[in-house]
Structures are given as C-alpha cells and as structure tokens.
Design a protein around this motif. Structure first.
Motif, PDB file in Angstrom:
ATOM      1  N   UNK A   1      61.028  49.507  23.981  1.00 14.10           N
ATOM      2  CA  UNK A   1      61.975  49.572  25.067  1.00 14.10           C
ATOM      3  C   UNK A   1      63.376  49.354  24.511  1.00 14.10           C
ATOM      4  N   UNK A   2      64.356  49.864  25.265  1.00 14.47           N
ATOM      5  CA  UNK A   2      65.745  49.750  24.837  1.00 14.47           C
ATOM      6  C   UNK A   2      66.642  49.377  26.010  1.00 14.47           C
TER       7      UNK A   2
ATOM      8  N   UNK B   1      67.618  49.686  31.435  1.00 13.33           N
ATOM      9  CA  UNK B   1      66.509  49.487  30.504  1.00 13.33           C
ATOM     10  C   UNK B   1      65.632  50.730  30.556  1.00 13.33           C
ATOM     11  N   UNK B   2      65.246  51.228  29.379  1.00 13.38           N
ATOM     12  CA  UNK B   2      64.433  52.448  29.322  1.00 13.38           C
ATOM     13  C   UNK B   2      63.290  52.282  28.323  1.00 13.38           C
ATOM     14  N   UNK B   3      62.257  53.079  28.522  1.00 13.59           N
ATOM     15  CA  UNK B   3      61.131  53.077  27.588  1.00 13.59           C
ATOM     16  C   UNK B   3      61.502  53.887  26.343  1.00 13.59           C
ATOM     17  N   UNK B   4      60.703  53.731  25.319  1.00  8.52           N
ATOM     18  CA  UNK B   4      60.944  54.463  24.068  1.00  8.52           C
ATOM     19  C   UNK B   4      60.979  55.972  24.297  1.00  8.52           C
TER      20      UNK B   4
ATOM     21  N   UNK C   1      60.274  41.753  32.456  1.00 12.57           N
ATOM     22  CA  UNK C   1      59.298  41.199  33.392  1.00 12.57           C
ATOM     23  C   UNK C   1      59.799  41.437  34.808  1.00 12.57           C
ATOM     24  N   UNK C   2      58.974  42.058  35.638  1.00 14.90           N
ATOM     25  CA  UNK C   2      59.299  42.204  37.060  1.00 14.90           C
ATOM     26  C   UNK C   2      58.894  40.894  37.735  1.00 14.90           C
ATOM     27  N   UNK C   3      59.865  40.212  38.311  1.00 14.67           N
ATOM     28  CA  UNK C   3      59.624  38.887  38.872  1.00 14.67           C
ATOM     29  C   UNK C   3      58.597  38.919  39.997  1.00 14.67           C
ATOM     30  N   UNK C   4      58.707  39.873  40.910  1.00  9.72           N
ATOM     31  CA  UNK C   4      57.828  39.922  42.080  1.00  9.72           C
ATOM     32  C   UNK C   4      56.356  40.054  41.714  1.00  9.72           C
ATOM     33  N   UNK C   5      56.033  40.962  40.782  1.00 10.65           N
ATOM     34  CA  UNK C   5      54.624  41.273  40.483  1.00 10.65           C
ATOM     35  C   UNK C   5      54.151  40.745  39.130  1.00 10.65           C
ATOM     36  N   UNK C   6      55.072  40.226  38.337  1.00 11.08           N
ATOM     37  CA  UNK C   6      54.770  39.739  36.989  1.00 11.08           C
ATOM     38  C   UNK C   6      54.368  40.859  36.027  1.00 11.08           C
ATOM     39  N   UNK C   7      54.662  42.121  36.372  1.00 15.96           N
ATOM     40  CA  UNK C   7      54.416  43.229  35.446  1.00 15.96           C
ATOM     41  C   UNK C   7      55.348  43.050  34.252  1.00 15.96           C
ATOM     42  N   UNK C   8      54.896  43.510  33.097  1.00 13.51           N
ATOM     43  CA  UNK C   8      55.700  43.349  31.884  1.00 13.51           C
ATOM     44  C   UNK C   8      55.952  44.680  31.204  1.00 13.51           C
ATOM     45  N   UNK C   9      57.005  44.671  30.419  1.00 17.17           N
ATOM     46  CA  UNK C   9      57.418  45.786  29.573  1.00 17.17           C
ATOM     47  C   UNK C   9      57.569  47.102  30.343  1.00 17.17           C
ATOM     48  N   UNK C  10      56.965  48.195  29.879  1.00 17.11           N
ATOM     49  CA  UNK C  10      57.177  49.507  30.522  1.00 17.11           C
ATOM     50  C   UNK C  10      56.772  49.496  31.988  1.00 17.11           C
ATOM     51  N   UNK C  11      55.743  48.745  32.343  1.00  9.05           N
ATOM     52  CA  UNK C  11      55.319  48.665  33.740  1.00  9.05           C
ATOM     53  C   UNK C  11      56.393  48.002  34.610  1.00  9.05           C
ATOM     54  N   UNK C  12      57.194  47.140  34.034  1.00  7.83           N
ATOM     55  CA  UNK C  12      58.241  46.437  34.782  1.00  7.83           C
ATOM     56  C   UNK C  12      59.464  47.303  34.989  1.00  7.83           C
ATOM     57  N   UNK C  13      59.603  48.346  34.190  1.00 12.07           N
ATOM     58  CA  UNK C  13      60.772  49.203  34.329  1.00 12.07           C
ATOM     59  C   UNK C  13      60.594  50.129  35.513  1.00 12.07           C
TER      60      UNK C  13
END
Length: 112
Positions: free
Chosen positions: A1-2, A64-67, A100-112
C-alpha cells in the motif's frame, strides 16, 4: 500500500476528484494549504500599495492506495492537475505500512 500526497492548484480539484473516481479511489482528504516552490509568489496591488504574496493558496490531497492502483492513480492526478504552467504542484509517494478501518477492524487493502 502507498500514501500519496499531491499539492495542486485549487481550481483543479474537481478534475482531480473525477479522475481519481475513475481509477476506483473511493475517498480522499483535502486540505487548504499555502506554500511556494519555483513560483516564488507574486506581487499584487491593494488600494494603490504594492505588496508581495509569498505563499500561494494550494490544496493538499491525501489518498491511500493499493499496490495495484499506484501507477494509475499517479497518472490520473498528474493528468488532471496539469496546466503546463509553473506551479502545477507535486506528487509525493510513501509506503504505507498498515491501514485499519475503525468501524469494522478491516486491515490493509480491505480497509481502503
């Protein structure tokens, strides 16, 4: 991620936003900033008095973007923000270790 930070001219915001939406970017942060680079400001007249404006109004866009999105997003920002004149801005790219998406706790690419 960048993590991409772009400094652009204010009147180019709508074009950049539309270009980012076409690349699949779903969110961004926009901040009004002032600064100067090679433009070095300019001189203006106000009530007959001349004064120097050292810091010019700009917008800072952060996204924020994925690779896989990186190259397309950079091209979209550069293409939409370009006027061909001094002061078009800059794009800065930094690695992003974690999101990290605060609401769902998703991380990395899933949080974007």
């Amino acid at each position: 991620m960048y993590w991409i930070t772009a400094i652009i001219k204010p009147f180019k915001l709508d074009e950049v936003r539309e270009a980012l939406a076409e690349t699949g970017v779903h969110g961004m942060t926009v901040t009004e900033v002032k600064g100067f680079g090679r433009q070095h400001g300019h001189t203006e007249l106000y009530r007959g008095a001349e004064y120097v404006v050292d810091f010019l109004p700009k917008l800072k866009i952060e996204v924020a973007v994925s690779d896989t999105q990186l190259d397309r997003v950079i091209e979209a920002i550069a293409g939409a923000a370009r006027t061909g004149k001094v002061g078009d801005g800059k794009i800065f790219v930094r690695p992003l270790e974690q999101a990290i998406r605060i609401r769902t706790q998703e991380v990395d690419d899933d949080a974007l």
